[in-house]
Design a protein around this motif. Structure first.
Motif, short mmCIF file in Angstrom:
data_model
loop_
_atom_site.label_atom_id
_atom_site.label_comp_id
_atom_site.label_asym_id
_atom_site.label_seq_id
_atom_site.Cartn_x
_atom_site.Cartn_y
_atom_site.Cartn_z
N ALA A 148 3.92 -14.82 -38.27
CA ALA A 148 4.40 -13.97 -39.37
C ALA A 148 5.91 -13.84 -39.33
CB ALA A 148 3.74 -12.60 -39.28
N SER B 19 -4.62 -9.73 -38.73
CA SER B 19 -3.42 -9.95 -37.92
C SER B 19 -2.29 -9.01 -38.31
CB SER B 19 -2.94 -11.40 -38.06
OG SER B 19 -2.56 -11.68 -39.40
N TRP B 20 -2.45 -8.31 -39.43
CA TRP B 20 -1.38 -7.42 -39.89
C TRP B 20 -1.68 -5.99 -39.46
CZ3 TRP B 20 2.64 -9.98 -41.88
CH2 TRP B 20 2.40 -11.25 -42.43
N THR B 21 -0.88 -5.48 -38.56
CA THR B 21 -1.01 -4.07 -38.17
C THR B 21 0.12 -3.24 -38.77
OG1 THR B 21 0.21 -4.54 -36.12
CG2 THR B 21 -2.20 -4.59 -36.02
N THR C 126 1.56 -12.75 -34.52
CA THR C 126 2.78 -12.03 -34.93
C THR C 126 3.95 -12.99 -34.98
OG1 THR C 126 1.96 -9.99 -33.92
CG2 THR C 126 4.31 -10.10 -34.39
N THR D 131 -6.00 -10.75 -32.10
CA THR D 131 -5.94 -9.88 -33.28
C THR D 131 -6.83 -8.66 -33.12
OG1 THR D 131 -7.62 -11.32 -34.32
CG2 THR D 131 -5.32 -11.65 -34.96
N ASP E 206 3.64 -3.68 -41.90
CA ASP E 206 4.01 -3.98 -43.29
C ASP E 206 4.00 -5.49 -43.54
OD1 ASP E 206 4.98 -3.91 -45.81
OD2 ASP E 206 6.89 -2.94 -45.32
N ARG E 207 3.44 -5.90 -44.68
CA ARG E 207 3.41 -7.32 -45.05
C ARG E 207 4.46 -7.67 -46.11
NH1 ARG E 207 -2.82 -8.65 -46.38
NH2 ARG E 207 -2.54 -6.94 -47.84
N ASP F 121 -6.20 -11.22 -42.53
CA ASP F 121 -5.71 -9.86 -42.78
C ASP F 121 -5.66 -9.03 -41.50
OD1 ASP F 121 -5.41 -10.47 -45.41
OD2 ASP F 121 -6.96 -9.11 -46.17
N PRO G 7 -4.62 -3.42 -44.06
CA PRO G 7 -3.20 -3.79 -43.90
C PRO G 7 -2.39 -3.37 -45.12
CG PRO G 7 -4.54 -5.72 -44.40
CD PRO G 7 -5.51 -4.61 -44.16
#
Length: 296
Positions: free
Chosen positions: A228, A244-246, A225, A100, A248-249, A242, A295
């Motif tokens: 997700a 781990s999100w580069t 990823t 991450t 759109d969530r 959080d 994110p």
């Protein structure tokens, strides 16, 4: 007078356990390692190694000298760091980072360093924290970015210092159509988690057990990823930080976990190199990159 390169080999053997592993790590042949250790034995005038089946192990004197070797390497590193500052010449900063951090922190930190320290060279390798922290002690890296979860503090090692970079919330991730409202609602769900042996896997399983069920872990991946995407496609639930999100969530639903847990992101350095200007600049850039991460 002991030859420092031979002391390094003894130090590596004390950490890695076999001559073959030392040779592989330092790009030597096993015969070269054996020859250099034999020369070190002559310098010490005591037996440093003894047979152990088809391998060798350190004698009591060998373990004693290996401990001194670790301190000698630290002093050598500290001296080089001070000299580099005085002549404004910097060696590359070698960094091991968890996945991450490789995706979300390092690119932003490199951008900051390009502005603040344009002459600094950073070299990065992605690897699990467990491996990176081990290699830090072996002088393979100057800095390691790792994490620890609530209740799972990593082992403290002499000569290794930690700098808290920041805290990262961990949330429950479910498919967009999931009716779940809390962790206990997912007792029958399929789960995506990291492989067995990872600290985060143990922590995630404990969260499920505290909610009253044993998770059905069907998918294992170190790449978060993948977790997700499995959730977005409706195939699994996951627990993701959080960081781990580069991107759109919006393709998943995020729920709060009991107690709103956060993981600590820290940088580990050897005490002998922490005060070096280059390592300090990298520490600051990583902390600033984490503070700026938002994110969507």
């Amino acid at each position: 007078m002991f030859e420092l390169r031979r002391l390094r080999l003894l130090h590596e053997l004390a950490l890695r356990g076999t001559i073959a592993d030392v040779a592989r790590e330092l790009s030597y042949s096993p015969s070269t390692v054996s020859q250099q250790l034999a020369l070190l034995e002559r310098e010490a005038d005591v037996a440093l190694l003894e047979p152990d089946g088809r391998r060798v192990r350190l004698t009591a004197q060998g373990r004693m000298l290996a401990a001194h070797a670790a301190r000698a390497l630290e002093l050598d590193e500290a001296a080089r760091a001070e000299l580099s500052i005085s002549r404004d010449a910097r060696a590359p900063v070698r960094v091991a980072v968890m996945p991450t951090a490789a995706e979300a922190l390092v690119p932003a930190a490199l951008t900051l360093l390009a502005e603040r320290e344009p002459g600094l060279r950073l070299e990065m390798v992605e690897m699990p924290p467990e491996e990176g922290l081990f290699e830090l002690r072996a002088h393979a890296f100057d800095l390691v970015v790792a994490e620890q979860y609530p209740g799972y503090t990593r082992e403290l090692q002499p000569g290794i210092e930690r700098t808290l970079l920041g805290r990262d919330p961990v949330r429950l991730v479910v498919p967009p159509g999931s009716p779940a409202r809390e962790l206990a609602d997912l007792r029958d769900a399929a789960w995506a988690m990291e492989p067995q042996g990872a600290a985060v896997r143990q922590w995630a399983v404990q969260q499920c057990r505290a909610a009253g069920f044993e998770p059905d872990v069907r998918f294992e991946a170190t790449d978060l990823t993948a977790h997700a995407r499995l959730a977005a496609a409706g195939h699994a639930a996951a627990m993701l930080p959080d960081l781990s999100w580069t991107g759109d969530r919006s393709s998943v639903r995020l729920l709060q976990l009991p107690g709103d847990p956060v993981r600590e992101i820290f940088a580990a350095t050897r005490s002998s190199s922490r005060d070096g200007a280059a390592v300090g600049a990298v520490l600051t850039a990583l902390a600033d990159a984490l503070a700026a991460h938002r994110p969507r």
